[in-house]
Each structure stands twice: as C-alpha cells, then as structure tokens.
Design a protein around this motif. Sequence first.
Motif, PDB file in Angstrom:
ATOM      1  N   VAL A   1       0.835  -1.203   0.000  1.00  0.00           N
ATOM      2  CA  VAL A   1       0.000   0.000   0.000  1.00  0.00           C
ATOM      3  C   VAL A   1       0.868   1.250   0.000  1.00  0.00           C
ATOM      4  N   ALA A   2       1.933   1.244   0.808  1.00  0.00           N
ATOM      5  CA  ALA A   2       2.832   2.408   0.853  1.00  0.00           C
ATOM      6  C   ALA A   2       3.495   2.653  -0.497  1.00  0.00           C
ATOM      7  N   ARG A   3       3.750   1.575  -1.241  1.00  0.00           N
ATOM      8  CA  ARG A   3       4.454   1.710  -2.519  1.00  0.00           C
ATOM      9  C   ARG A   3       3.508   1.976  -3.688  1.00  0.00           C
ATOM     10  N   PHE A   4       2.357   1.283  -3.707  1.00  0.00           N
ATOM     11  CA  PHE A   4       1.481   1.331  -4.877  1.00  0.00           C
ATOM     12  C   PHE A   4       0.124   1.989  -4.610  1.00  0.00           C
ATOM     13  N   GLY A   5      -0.205   2.258  -3.360  1.00  0.00           N
ATOM     14  CA  GLY A   5      -1.475   2.906  -3.054  1.00  0.00           C
ATOM     15  C   GLY A   5      -2.596   1.904  -2.841  1.00  0.00           C
ATOM     16  N   TYR A   6      -3.724   2.426  -2.358  1.00  0.00           N
ATOM     17  CA  TYR A   6      -4.871   1.588  -2.061  1.00  0.00           C
ATOM     18  C   TYR A   6      -5.445   0.924  -3.308  1.00  0.00           C
TER      19      TYR A   6
ATOM     20  N   THR B   1      -3.439  -1.945  -5.153  1.00  0.00           N
ATOM     21  CA  THR B   1      -3.362  -3.103  -4.269  1.00  0.00           C
ATOM     22  C   THR B   1      -4.703  -3.810  -4.178  1.00  0.00           C
ATOM     23  N   LEU B   2      -5.783  -3.028  -4.111  1.00  0.00           N
ATOM     24  CA  LEU B   2      -7.113  -3.610  -4.029  1.00  0.00           C
ATOM     25  C   LEU B   2      -7.476  -4.355  -5.310  1.00  0.00           C
ATOM     26  N   VAL B   3      -7.134  -3.791  -6.465  1.00  0.00           N
ATOM     27  CA  VAL B   3      -7.400  -4.468  -7.743  1.00  0.00           C
ATOM     28  C   VAL B   3      -6.647  -5.792  -7.814  1.00  0.00           C
ATOM     29  N   ALA B   4      -5.373  -5.774  -7.434  1.00  0.00           N
ATOM     30  CA  ALA B   4      -4.581  -7.006  -7.451  1.00  0.00           C
ATOM     31  C   ALA B   4      -5.218  -8.070  -6.556  1.00  0.00           C
TER      32      ALA B   4
ATOM     33  N   PHE C   1      -7.205 -12.359  -0.942  1.00  0.00           N
ATOM     34  CA  PHE C   1      -8.088 -11.901   0.131  1.00  0.00           C
ATOM     35  C   PHE C   1      -7.330 -11.002   1.102  1.00  0.00           C
ATOM     36  N   ALA C   2      -6.060 -11.337   1.376  1.00  0.00           N
ATOM     37  CA  ALA C   2      -5.242 -10.501   2.257  1.00  0.00           C
ATOM     38  C   ALA C   2      -5.121  -9.081   1.719  1.00  0.00           C
ATOM     39  N   LEU C   3      -4.865  -8.955   0.433  1.00  0.00           N
ATOM     40  CA  LEU C   3      -4.731  -7.626  -0.168  1.00  0.00           C
ATOM     41  C   LEU C   3      -6.020  -6.837  -0.052  1.00  0.00           C
ATOM     42  N   THR C   4      -7.157  -7.505  -0.253  1.00  0.00           N
ATOM     43  CA  THR C   4      -8.432  -6.784  -0.213  1.00  0.00           C
ATOM     44  C   THR C   4      -8.782  -6.331   1.200  1.00  0.00           C
ATOM     45  N   VAL C   5      -8.541  -7.182   2.200  1.00  0.00           N
ATOM     46  CA  VAL C   5      -8.984  -6.811   3.544  1.00  0.00           C
ATOM     47  C   VAL C   5      -8.047  -5.812   4.210  1.00  0.00           C
ATOM     48  N   VAL C   6      -6.739  -5.922   3.976  1.00  0.00           N
ATOM     49  CA  VAL C   6      -5.813  -4.997   4.641  1.00  0.00           C
ATOM     50  C   VAL C   6      -5.814  -3.636   3.959  1.00  0.00           C
TER      51      VAL C   6
END
Length: 386
Positions: free
Chosen positions: A71-76, A79-82, A114-119
């Motif tokens: 998130v710090a590198r690529f933004g919300y 990261t959410l799309v991935a 799922f980890a990427l979406t929830v965090v």
Amino acid sequence: MRRFATAPGTRPLLLRFVSIIGASTSFYLLLSVVPLYTQASSGGHGNAAGLPTGALMLATVGGEVATPWLVARFGYRLTLVAGLVLLGAPALALTASGNTGSITAVCVLRGIGFALTVVAGGAMTASLIPPERRGEGLALVGIVSGVPSLVALPLGVWLVAHVGYGPVGIAGSVAALAAIASVPGLPDREPTPGRSIGVLAGLRTAALVRLALVFSATTLAAGIVVTFLPLAVPSASTAVVAGALFVQSAASTVARWGAGRHGDRHGPASLVVPGLAVSAAGTLLISLTHSPIAVVVGVALFGVGFGITQNATLTLMYARVPASGYGTVSALWNFAYDAGMGVGAVGMGVLAGRTGYPLAFTLTAALMLTALASAWRDRPPTGSRA
C-alpha cells in the motif's frame, strides 16, 4: 490530513461497499464448499478437508504481513485491484482437478488475494470514518461485509447440492472480478502525519498484541465451525447445516452492530471479556453434535460472542494508533483473524481424527478461555469509558 468522508452514506464509502461485497461474497461462497469438494475428491478422508482451508488462511496471513508495504508503494487502488484478481481468477480453476494439491494451490492464491483486499481496504475504510463514530461506522462496514457471509456461506452449501461444484466456483470468481469496476472511483492513499508504524513495530506493541490474541481465540473456533460443521453433524440434513451457518452469520452481524453502538457511547473495552466468554460457551454447546437444537443454539451464541469481539477489538486497536498506523492495525487484526481460522481448520482436522468431533469442540472451548488473561488486562478501570 484531509478525510475522504466524514459520515456513512458518502460516495467514496458507498463505492467501497461494492468491493467489500464482491470480495466477501467470493470468499464466503466457497469457504465451506471447498472442504466438501476436497473430502469428496479424496474419497471421504476428513483430515484432507481441513488442508485447503488452512492453506487459504495461512496464505492470507502471509499476504497481510506484506500488504502495508504494498500500500505504501502502490497505493490503495492498485493493491485492491490485485487482490480482487487473485481472489476471483483462481476460483475458475477450482474444479479443474480433484487433486488435493491443486485445490490447495488455488486456495493459496485466493488467500493472498483476500489478504490484499482486507488490509488495503480496511485501512482505506478507517480513513473514511471519523474517530467519534468509529465503533458504529465499523459496525456498518461489518454489516455490509456480514450480509454476504450471511447469504453466501449457507448458499454455497445449498447450491452444491443442487447445481454442483463447477457453477459455484464460477459464481465465486465473478463476484470478485466484477467488483473491480468500482475501484477507480475510490480515493487513493494520502500522506499521513507521523512516522509510519510497521507490522514488526505493531507486534512489539503489547496493547495491540493483547487484543489480537483475544480476537484470534474466537477466530480459531470460527475456522473450525465453517470448515467442520457440515462434517461434524452426522445425521443432519443439508438444510439443518445450512440453517446453522445462516444463524451463526446473522447473530454475528447483529451483535457487531450492537457492539459498535454500545462502544461509541460507553467505550468498547468493557465488551472484550463478555464477547470472548459467550463465544467459548457457544463452542462448548456445539460439541453436542447429535442434537440439531444444541448445534443451532451453540452457533447462535458463538456468533453473538464473535460479533462483539470483532467490533470491540478492532475499534480499540484503531484508537491506540495515529492515522499513520491504520494499515498496521488492519494487518494485525486480519492476521489474527486468518491465522486463527487457519490454525483452527488444520488443528481440528488432526484432533478430530483422534478424539471425535464432540470432544474436539469441547477442547476448543477450553483453549479459547485461556485468552481471558489477555482480555482481563484490557478491561477498563471502574468508571472509565476507555
């Protein structure tokens, strides 16, 4: 820092609900289906049924540790799309092979997604809710994410009996991938005041770790219930099991909302011990697996305790860090959620093979109560609203 929104109902928060619903539907629709498919594909070996769920949750745990950095590198948004892609696309291949290894590989990819979406999504959501309404706001988010579990968890089991595993896998894939359309309208990460709190620093913060441990005690049982309830009730029909899963999800959703409203008015710390105790009592009652009534009442009690503990622990953890630490809190809380579920699923598969399901549920309830020491330390002083 400019807040993206200050109250529920604003456009960014409503758009966020779309990705929450898509990810939750994809996740819960297949959560109890995959163990059934694994058991059927492996010739009925119950121990194998817990492996994919364990892999799913443990991969999620690994992904959650890395997500704050992403998130710090690529933004919300990116990261959410991935996360939505990894959660949805592999589900299409779920039934391509009945091999336990292939099923487990699909679950690993979905767990990372799922980890990427929830965090990433959780940290974004926290920035959309003002602190004075955090308990109720998180409860509203909990309802939005809880409704898919309320519907999708029992629906997946029911659909398998009527249309088979393939269509259910496709539905789980579409739910996540379709939600990608809502992401461009969401705000991206903005700079926050203060030094960022990393996951390792969070793990060294006792006030956060205690709450994460308490929550993980309830998620341990949650992983067992969703994975093994369809297998533990020997003479129950599919309708009874599906009904019990519905009751658990409904009770959890309602309790999470009530806990949020109570917490904003009276402080959430007073809810941690009761939430843990009620969830343990429900798990103990589920051990009466030959009684459908006891099972349904047990999952209802567990759902109430689980919902209370969800809201109280998350609200307290956000209150104990600055805005720059929201990503870390989201990672730690979800780490506790998914590690507990993964350990519970794998452990129950081993334990139940030796003791049988009734004793295994009883031992789980006893294990949950060991977290009361951590919960007791977080109780508020008399007269305090903390």
